[in-house]
Enzyme design. Structure first.
Site, PDB file in Angstrom:
ATOM      1  N   HIS A 168      -5.278  -3.888  -2.013  1.00 57.90           N
ATOM      2  CA  HIS A 168      -5.563  -2.935  -2.968  1.00 57.90           C
ATOM      3  C   HIS A 168      -5.483  -3.038  -4.046  1.00 57.90           C
ATOM      4  CE1 HIS A 168      -4.270   0.893  -0.259  1.00 57.90           C
ATOM      5  NE2 HIS A 168      -4.416   0.040   0.110  1.00 57.90           N
ATOM      6  N   LYS A 200     -12.206  -0.264   0.475  1.00 58.44           N
ATOM      7  CA  LYS A 200     -11.340   0.381  -0.147  1.00 58.44           C
ATOM      8  C   LYS A 200     -12.079   0.505  -2.007  1.00 58.44           C
ATOM      9  CE  LYS A 200      -7.451  -0.569   1.709  1.00 58.44           C
ATOM     10  NZ  LYS A 200      -6.042  -1.671   2.749  1.00 58.44           N
ATOM     11  N   SER A 251       0.200  -1.319  -0.164  1.00 57.38           N
ATOM     12  CA  SER A 251      -0.239  -0.323   0.035  1.00 57.38           C
ATOM     13  C   SER A 251       1.160   1.034   0.278  1.00 57.38           C
ATOM     14  CB  SER A 251      -0.616   0.163   0.934  1.00 57.38           C
ATOM     15  OG  SER A 251       0.106   0.200   2.436  1.00 57.38           O
TER      16      SER A 251
END
Ligand SMILES: *Cc1c(COP(=O)(O)O)cnc(C)c1O
Length: 393
Positions: free
Chosen positions: A209, A240, A181
């Protein structure tokens, strides 16, 4: 002397080192632009990769679901907190990911805390990438297993560590972030899989991610590398790209069944709320309908990164929409972030301990929600601040 005086000293120390978190307050939905402390600013901070956090279809789905189910789940999943929408979400996520089964948790952080201690214990060993996310590190510590950190993204270092240590332990686990990340680089999953296969070790990847970002239509890192059926445990988050909140473990059905029996955050913390579950379901609908948002995200990311490099910024080793702007010392990164904010761009400085000392940066998070014009405004601000602070010529 007061019992908490040491805390005041520690906090003062953080401020002096430029490592104190000044947390901003938003008074708008997540989107390309935010209202922060009363000021309209371009949003370069959030993990809302696809702009789903405030998508009208998702908001609508939440309203409909709350009319049927209300809001709260009422209990932990294993007692009376599992509603049919929780089960439907798990089925849909498993199908989306192309795996046998899936189980959801309250967050990605909890998914790691649930999974790792359920799979390994005191007599076991974990091989963990040196730069893994804090929730993996905490999950490893909670398990009581021996933790051996291998060099970042190095299958050779992993294999050396296994050769040296495996025989002293009962069972083993290899765990890695999918996308890292802070740098935006991608784990060499095919090579990690080869090592896992050679030594017959469980392989777990945390694709927080990569979910909604990598692979066909955002199906994640396993899809990106065509490794379906080869990675036993894929952890993901709905906080996310999905734009909501929640964690998921997708993969082998026996592992998922075991986590329903032994995943402690599943057993001892209540289920996600009705709005969360309904919103996640609507996010899966949108992702399955079209790859348009994922494609737009990548177009935006490629454009922004290329323009930043033309300006002379060092965007590190990123292979994804995460765009680190490397600055070095934490006080410079904080100064840069403050100047960007004055120029109408909200982009956070990240320093130790989130990244190593001397590797402070601004991390820009590109989203499908950004228009080309938004990106150009951001680039203009970066050019101005970068020149003023002597980072670029
Ligand atoms: C963000 C992140 C998490 C935590 O996800 P939440 O759903 O916000 O708790 C876990 N692992 C990795 C690798 C992450 O980047």
């Amino acid at each position: 002397m007061s019992k908490i005086e040491w805390l005041e000293q520690e906090i003062e120390g953080l401020k002096e080192a430029g490592l104190y978190n000044n947390i901003r307050t938003l008074s708008s939905p997540q989107g390309a632009w935010l209202v922060v402390d009363g000021k309209k600013v371009l949003n370069f901070c959030s993990n809302n990769y696809l702009g789903l956090a405030n998508h009208p279809k998702i908001v609508d789905a939440v309203q409909k679901a709350t009319e049927i189910y209300g809001v709260g789940p009422g209990a932990v999943r294993s007692i009376a907190g599992t509603m049919d929408i929780h089960i439907e979400l798990e089925k849909r996520l498993a199908a989306f990911k192309g795996v046998e089964a899936a189980i959801t948790f309250q967050s990605g952080f909890n998914a790691n805390l649930a999974t790792i201690p359920a799979l390994v214990g005191k007599e076991d060993v974990i091989f963990s990438d040196r730069l893994n996310h804090a929730s993996i590190i905490d999950g490893c510590r909670l398990s009581g297993a021996k933790i051996i950190a291998y060099e970042h993204n190095s299958p050779e270092s992993l294999e050396d560590a296994i050769d040296e240590n495996l025989s002293q332990y009962r069972r083993a686990l290899i765990v890695s972030d999918g996308v890292f990340s802070m740098d935006g680089d991608i784990a060499p999953l095919p090579a990690l899989y080869e090592v896992a296969k050679k030594y017959d070790i469980l392989l777990m990847v945390d694709d927080a991610h990569g979910e909604g970002v990598l692979g066909k239509g955002g199906r994640g890192i396993v899809d990106h590398f065509g490794l379906h059926g080869k990675v036993e445990i894929e952890v993901g988050t709905m906080s996310k790209a999905f734009g909501v909140m929640g964690g998921v473990v997708a993969g082998d059905k026996v592992i998922v069944e075991w986590l329903r029996q032994r995943g402690r955050p599943f057993l001892f913390s209540s289920a996600v709320t009705v709005p969360d579950a309904a919103a996640c379901l609507a996010a899966v609908d949108l992702l399955e309908e079209s790859t348009e948002l994922v494609d737009l995200l990548w177009d935006n990311a490629r454009y922004f990164k290329a323009e930043m490099q033309k300006l002379g910024f060092d965007t590190g080793a990123s292979e994804t929409p995460i765009t680190p702007v490397m600055l070095g010392e934490a006080p410079l990164a904080q100064q840069f972030s403050r100047a960007l904010y004055e120029a109408g761009v909200f982009a956070m400085a990240i320093g130790f301990p989130t990244v190593p000392q001397g590797k402070a940066r601004i991390r820009v998070m590109i989203s499908a929600a950004h228009s080309k014009d938004d990106l150009d405004q951001g680039l203009e601000a970066f050019a101005k601040v970068g020149t003023n602070l002597g980072v670029i010529q």
